[in-house]
Design a protein around this motif. Structure first.
Motif, PDB file in Angstrom:
ATOM      1  N   THR A  37     108.966  51.175  93.858  1.00 46.10           N
ATOM      2  CA  THR A  37     109.555  51.427  92.544  1.00 46.10           C
ATOM      3  C   THR A  37     110.208  50.138  92.032  1.00 46.10           C
ATOM      4  OG1 THR A  37     111.725  52.076  93.398  1.00 46.10           O
ATOM      5  CG2 THR A  37     110.080  53.840  93.160  1.00 46.10           C
ATOM      6  N   VAL A  38     110.364  50.084  90.754  1.00 52.50           N
ATOM      7  CA  VAL A  38     111.045  48.943  90.141  1.00 52.50           C
ATOM      8  C   VAL A  38     112.492  48.882  90.618  1.00 52.50           C
ATOM      9  CG1 VAL A  38     111.804  47.970  87.937  1.00 52.50           C
ATOM     10  CG2 VAL A  38     109.528  48.971  88.131  1.00 52.50           C
ATOM     11  N   GLU A  39     113.097  50.045  90.818  1.00 54.25           N
ATOM     12  CA  GLU A  39     114.482  50.088  91.275  1.00 54.25           C
ATOM     13  C   GLU A  39     114.627  49.475  92.668  1.00 54.25           C
ATOM     14  OE1 GLU A  39     112.921  52.759  89.917  1.00 54.25           O
ATOM     15  OE2 GLU A  39     113.992  52.777  88.010  1.00 54.25           O
ATOM     16  N   LYS A  40     113.687  49.783  93.566  1.00 55.14           N
ATOM     17  CA  LYS A  40     113.740  49.190  94.905  1.00 55.14           C
ATOM     18  C   LYS A  40     113.546  47.675  94.827  1.00 55.14           C
ATOM     19  CE  LYS A  40     112.109  53.003  97.791  1.00 55.14           C
ATOM     20  NZ  LYS A  40     110.981  53.441  98.640  1.00 55.14           N
ATOM     21  N   ALA A  41     112.586  47.242  94.023  1.00 54.21           N
ATOM     22  CA  ALA A  41     112.342  45.805  93.888  1.00 54.21           C
ATOM     23  C   ALA A  41     113.586  45.104  93.349  1.00 54.21           C
ATOM     24  CB  ALA A  41     111.145  45.549  92.975  1.00 54.21           C
ATOM     25  N   GLY A  42     114.183  45.649  92.329  1.00 54.20           N
ATOM     26  CA  GLY A  42     115.390  45.059  91.765  1.00 54.20           C
ATOM     27  C   GLY A  42     116.551  45.092  92.729  1.00 54.20           C
ATOM     28  N   GLY A  43     116.694  46.181  93.473  1.00 57.73           N
ATOM     29  CA  GLY A  43     117.784  46.313  94.430  1.00 57.73           C
ATOM     30  C   GLY A  43     117.709  45.297  95.560  1.00 57.73           C
ATOM     31  N   PHE A  44     116.481  44.917  95.924  1.00 60.00           N
ATOM     32  CA  PHE A  44     116.293  43.930  96.984  1.00 60.00           C
ATOM     33  C   PHE A  44     116.020  42.535  96.425  1.00 60.00           C
ATOM     34  CE2 PHE A  44     114.934  47.847  99.346  1.00 60.00           C
ATOM     35  CZ  PHE A  44     115.995  47.856 100.230  1.00 60.00           C
ATOM     36  N   GLU A  45     116.239  42.355  95.121  1.00 61.08           N
ATOM     37  CA  GLU A  45     116.073  41.066  94.443  1.00 61.08           C
ATOM     38  C   GLU A  45     114.666  40.495  94.613  1.00 61.08           C
ATOM     39  OE1 GLU A  45     119.197  38.518  95.851  1.00 61.08           O
ATOM     40  OE2 GLU A  45     120.758  39.858  95.137  1.00 61.08           O
ATOM     41  N   ILE A  46     113.659  41.371  94.454  1.00 55.66           N
ATOM     42  CA  ILE A  46     112.259  40.971  94.561  1.00 55.66           C
ATOM     43  C   ILE A  46     111.711  40.821  93.147  1.00 55.66           C
ATOM     44  CG2 ILE A  46     109.960  41.680  95.323  1.00 55.66           C
ATOM     45  CD1 ILE A  46     111.380  43.244  97.578  1.00 55.66           C
ATOM     46  N   ASP A  47     111.137  39.656  92.850  1.00 49.67           N
ATOM     47  CA  ASP A  47     110.524  39.438  91.541  1.00 49.67           C
ATOM     48  C   ASP A  47     109.207  40.190  91.452  1.00 49.67           C
ATOM     49  OD1 ASP A  47     112.551  37.724  90.735  1.00 49.67           O
ATOM     50  OD2 ASP A  47     111.492  35.943  91.448  1.00 49.67           O
ATOM     51  N   ILE A  48     108.947  40.769  90.309  1.00 50.82           N
ATOM     52  CA  ILE A  48     107.692  41.462  90.060  1.00 50.82           C
ATOM     53  C   ILE A  48     106.816  40.539  89.241  1.00 50.82           C
ATOM     54  CG2 ILE A  48     106.604  43.467  89.014  1.00 50.82           C
ATOM     55  CD1 ILE A  48     109.237  44.963  89.517  1.00 50.82           C
ATOM     56  N   LEU A  49     105.661  40.197  89.783  1.00 50.94           N
ATOM     57  CA  LEU A  49     104.743  39.274  89.123  1.00 50.94           C
ATOM     58  C   LEU A  49     103.586  40.042  88.491  1.00 50.94           C
ATOM     59  CD1 LEU A  49     104.560  36.547  91.907  1.00 50.94           C
ATOM     60  CD2 LEU A  49     106.051  36.614  89.912  1.00 50.94           C
ATOM     61  N   GLY A  50     102.988  39.443  87.488  1.00 47.71           N
ATOM     62  CA  GLY A  50     101.805  40.027  86.886  1.00 47.71           C
ATOM     63  C   GLY A  50     102.043  40.632  85.517  1.00 47.71           C
ATOM     64  N   MET A  51     103.268  40.948  85.204  1.00 44.68           N
ATOM     65  CA  MET A  51     103.582  41.514  83.895  1.00 44.68           C
ATOM     66  C   MET A  51     104.594  40.605  83.207  1.00 44.68           C
ATOM     67  SD  MET A  51     101.817  44.270  83.613  1.00 44.68           S
ATOM     68  CE  MET A  51     102.546  45.027  82.189  1.00 44.68           C
ATOM     69  N   PRO A  52     104.354  40.311  81.937  1.00 49.49           N
ATOM     70  CA  PRO A  52     105.336  39.477  81.233  1.00 49.49           C
ATOM     71  C   PRO A  52     106.656  40.233  81.067  1.00 49.49           C
ATOM     72  CG  PRO A  52     103.702  40.333  79.703  1.00 49.49           C
ATOM     73  CD  PRO A  52     103.253  40.734  81.085  1.00 49.49           C
ATOM     74  N   LYS A  53     107.743  39.483  81.062  1.00 46.96           N
ATOM     75  CA  LYS A  53     109.044  40.102  80.839  1.00 46.96           C
ATOM     76  C   LYS A  53     109.097  40.636  79.425  1.00 46.96           C
ATOM     77  CE  LYS A  53     111.748  37.555  84.154  1.00 46.96           C
ATOM     78  NZ  LYS A  53     112.945  36.764  84.398  1.00 46.96           N
ATOM     79  N   GLY A  54     109.608  41.847  79.293  1.00 48.27           N
ATOM     80  CA  GLY A  54     109.714  42.445  77.987  1.00 48.27           C
ATOM     81  C   GLY A  54     110.961  41.988  77.257  1.00 48.27           C
ATOM     82  N   ASN A  55     110.901  42.057  75.956  1.00 49.82           N
ATOM     83  CA  ASN A  55     112.050  41.699  75.133  1.00 49.82           C
ATOM     84  C   ASN A  55     112.712  42.953  74.565  1.00 49.82           C
ATOM     85  OD1 ASN A  55     111.568  38.989  75.539  1.00 49.82           O
ATOM     86  ND2 ASN A  55     110.258  38.798  73.741  1.00 49.82           N
ATOM     87  N   GLY A  56     112.534  44.071  75.260  1.00 52.68           N
ATOM     88  CA  GLY A  56     113.071  45.321  74.757  1.00 52.68           C
ATOM     89  C   GLY A  56     112.055  46.015  73.863  1.00 52.68           C
ATOM     90  N   LEU A  57     112.492  47.064  73.252  1.00 57.36           N
ATOM     91  CA  LEU A  57     111.611  47.830  72.372  1.00 57.36           C
ATOM     92  C   LEU A  57     111.619  47.260  70.967  1.00 57.36           C
ATOM     93  CD1 LEU A  57     112.658  51.468  73.383  1.00 57.36           C
ATOM     94  CD2 LEU A  57     110.630  50.207  74.126  1.00 57.36           C
ATOM     95  N   THR A  58     110.442  47.326  70.352  1.00 57.23           N
ATOM     96  CA  THR A  58     110.373  46.976  68.933  1.00 57.23           C
ATOM     97  C   THR A  58     110.898  48.177  68.142  1.00 57.23           C
ATOM     98  OG1 THR A  58     108.156  47.872  68.657  1.00 57.23           O
ATOM     99  CG2 THR A  58     108.335  45.540  69.329  1.00 57.23           C
ATOM    100  N   GLN A  59     111.108  48.000  66.860  1.00 54.94           N
ATOM    101  CA  GLN A  59     111.560  49.120  66.007  1.00 54.94           C
ATOM    102  C   GLN A  59     110.548  50.260  66.059  1.00 54.94           C
ATOM    103  OE1 GLN A  59     114.368  49.654  65.151  1.00 54.94           O
ATOM    104  NE2 GLN A  59     115.068  48.601  63.316  1.00 54.94           N
ATOM    105  N   GLU A  60     109.268  49.902  66.046  1.00 56.04           N
ATOM    106  CA  GLU A  60     108.214  50.934  66.057  1.00 56.04           C
ATOM    107  C   GLU A  60     108.218  51.708  67.370  1.00 56.04           C
ATOM    108  OE1 GLU A  60     103.427  50.797  66.179  1.00 56.04           O
ATOM    109  OE2 GLU A  60     104.356  49.701  64.518  1.00 56.04           O
TER     110      GLU A  60
END
Length: 62
Positions: A37-60
């Motif tokens: 899960t993303v939560e486990k990766a973040g909790g163990f300070e593991i970078d997730i590769l392959g997907m660009p970092k998002g800038n949040g949601l657009t208005q749409e």
């Protein structure tokens, strides 16, 4: 274990967090510990590769 305890050149943290090593060692044989899960990766300070970092949601998207 030697590699896991080495420090990153750019920070004070170790290559692998001690709690992650403990979780991995608690599982024996085919009972593997998964970072599934993303939560486990973040909790163990593991970078997730392959997907660009998002800038949040657009208005749409919101």
């Amino acid at each position: 274990m030697i590699l896991a305890n080495n420090h990153f050149p750019w920070s004070n943290s170790t290559m692998m967090r001690p709690d992650l090593v403990q979780q991995m060692l608690d599982h024996i044989g085919n009972d593997l510990f998964y970072i599934d899960t993303v939560e486990k990766a973040g909790g163990f300070e593991i970078d997730i590769l392959g997907m660009p970092k998002g800038n949040g949601l657009t208005q749409e998207q919101a």
